[in-house]
Design a protein around this motif. Structure first.
Motif, PDB file in Angstrom:
ATOM      1  N   UNK B  84      50.428  45.206  38.330  1.00  0.00           N
ATOM      2  CA  UNK B  84      49.077  45.185  37.762  1.00  0.00           C
ATOM      3  C   UNK B  84      48.108  45.719  38.811  1.00  0.00           C
ATOM      4  N   UNK B  85      46.848  45.776  38.443  1.00  0.00           N
ATOM      5  CA  UNK B  85      45.788  46.108  39.406  1.00  0.00           C
ATOM      6  C   UNK B  85      45.102  44.804  39.805  1.00  0.00           C
ATOM      7  N   UNK B  86      44.905  44.641  41.096  1.00  0.00           N
ATOM      8  CA  UNK B  86      44.300  43.426  41.625  1.00  0.00           C
ATOM      9  C   UNK B  86      42.950  43.773  42.260  1.00  0.00           C
ATOM     10  N   UNK B  87      41.925  43.045  41.827  1.00  0.00           N
ATOM     11  CA  UNK B  87      40.570  43.296  42.302  1.00  0.00           C
ATOM     12  C   UNK B  87      40.074  42.133  43.157  1.00  0.00           C
ATOM     13  N   UNK B  88      39.508  42.484  44.287  1.00  0.00           N
ATOM     14  CA  UNK B  88      38.842  41.516  45.161  1.00  0.00           C
ATOM     15  C   UNK B  88      37.347  41.651  44.928  1.00  0.00           C
ATOM     16  N   UNK B  89      36.698  40.565  44.610  1.00  0.00           N
ATOM     17  CA  UNK B  89      35.273  40.593  44.322  1.00  0.00           C
ATOM     18  C   UNK B  89      34.550  39.594  45.209  1.00  0.00           C
ATOM     19  N   UNK B  90      33.371  39.965  45.664  1.00  0.00           N
ATOM     20  CA  UNK B  90      32.587  39.089  46.527  1.00  0.00           C
ATOM     21  C   UNK B  90      31.188  38.968  45.946  1.00  0.00           C
ATOM     22  N   UNK B  91      30.717  37.761  45.807  1.00  0.00           N
ATOM     23  CA  UNK B  91      29.374  37.576  45.292  1.00  0.00           C
ATOM     24  C   UNK B  91      29.023  36.118  45.176  1.00  0.00           C
ATOM     25  N   UNK B  92      27.746  35.895  44.885  1.00  0.00           N
ATOM     26  CA  UNK B  92      27.261  34.531  44.728  1.00  0.00           C
ATOM     27  C   UNK B  92      27.704  33.988  43.386  1.00  0.00           C
ATOM     28  N   UNK B  93      28.062  32.740  43.336  1.00  0.00           N
ATOM     29  CA  UNK B  93      28.439  32.135  42.069  1.00  0.00           C
ATOM     30  C   UNK B  93      27.184  31.826  41.268  1.00  0.00           C
ATOM     31  N   UNK B  94      27.354  31.733  39.992  1.00  0.00           N
ATOM     32  CA  UNK B  94      26.193  31.473  39.153  1.00  0.00           C
ATOM     33  C   UNK B  94      26.296  32.247  37.876  1.00  0.00           C
ATOM     34  N   UNK B  95      25.727  31.722  36.843  1.00  0.00           N
ATOM     35  CA  UNK B  95      25.911  32.319  35.529  1.00  0.00           C
ATOM     36  C   UNK B  95      25.282  33.685  35.399  1.00  0.00           C
ATOM     37  N   UNK B  96      24.330  34.041  36.221  1.00  0.00           N
ATOM     38  CA  UNK B  96      23.664  35.337  36.081  1.00  0.00           C
ATOM     39  C   UNK B  96      24.097  36.339  37.136  1.00  0.00           C
ATOM     40  N   UNK B  97      25.108  35.997  37.914  1.00  0.00           N
ATOM     41  CA  UNK B  97      25.513  36.881  38.999  1.00  0.00           C
ATOM     42  C   UNK B  97      26.308  38.059  38.468  1.00  0.00           C
ATOM     43  N   UNK B  98      25.871  39.262  38.798  1.00  0.00           N
ATOM     44  CA  UNK B  98      26.617  40.462  38.409  1.00  0.00           C
ATOM     45  C   UNK B  98      27.925  40.525  39.166  1.00  0.00           C
ATOM     46  N   UNK B  99      28.940  41.028  38.495  1.00  0.00           N
ATOM     47  CA  UNK B  99      30.226  41.248  39.138  1.00  0.00           C
ATOM     48  C   UNK B  99      30.453  42.748  39.208  1.00  0.00           C
TER      49      UNK B  99
END
Lengths: 117, 111
Positions: B84-99
């Motif tokens: 499969x393809x595996x993505x690493x994502x970094x960001x602030x948690x929260x319902x409005x946080x863009x990914x």
């Protein structure tokens, strides 16, 4: 886990027509939903952020008049591809997060394969 | 939003342990690290999330060094179905946080 459902899973339409894709959060309320587009062998590209009860926020380069987004309720967002052309053929994915303390991850729909002929 | 760098592709064999490393030098204090898996023609699926040190669940482990500038997803004893393809994502948690997705790592498992 939480479920996000997209419909339809695949659609073929004629050039010049419009197509609506639905994204539903089945067991939680999603104040924010996101729409992505993915071309073959490429990563997901964020198109817009859909906010319940307000206008969507579009990413740079995404035509808001072509990709109409409506988030009329806390469980449903729709993406309408207007006047579709073959270059709009792609895999469209929605995601949703938020509600009942589920604020540490986003849940993705199964995607919609759009083919414009 | 912190930018991430991952290897474009990796190959391994069934039964092996696979480690995929992601660099995120500009990670912010309130950012979490999340990994997703995507099969062809499907939406991404959550694998694991962490903030620091080590996190383990039933499918994977996530190792995060003290400086948090990188992270390693570890898949124990992979099978063909882990291709499969595996993505690493970094960001602030929260319902409005863009990914925002990076390029991801295309993992191919061979018999």
């Amino acid at each position: 886990g939480a479920v996000v459902s997209q419909h339809p899973s695949r659609v073929i339409c004629k050039s010049g027509t419009s197509v609506k894709i639905e994204c539903r959060s089945l067991d939680f309320q999603a104040t924010t939903m996101f729409w992505y587009r993915q071309f073959p062998k490429q990563s997901l590209m964020l198109m817009a952020t859909s906010n319940e009860g307000s206008k969507a926020t579009y990413e740079q380069g995404v035509e808001k008049d072509k990709f109409l987004i409506n988030h009329a309720s806390l469980t449903l967002s729709t993406l309408t591809v207007t006047s579709a052309h073959p270059e709009d053929s792609s895999f469209y994915i929605c995601s949703a997060s938020g509600g009942r303390g589920m604020n540490t991850e986003a849940f993705f729909g199964q995607g919609t394969r759009l083919t414009v002929v | 939003l912190a930018k991430t760098t991952q290897p474009i592709s990796m190959d391994s064999y069934e039964g092996q342990e696979v480690n995929i490393t992601c660099s995120h030098n500009n990670i912010a204090t309130n950012d979490y690290i999340t990994w997703y898996q995507q099969f062809p023609s499907q939406g991404p699926r959550f694998i694991i999330q962490g903030y620091k040190t080590k996190v383990t669940n039933e499918v994977a482990s996530l190792f995060i060094p003290a400086d948090r500038k990188s992270s390693t997803l570890s898949l124990p004893r992979v099978s063909l179905s882990d291709t499969a393809v595996y993505y690493c994502l970094v960001g602030a948690v929260g319902s409005a946080s863009k990914i925002i997705f990076g390029s991801g790592t295309r993992l191919s498992i061979r018999p």
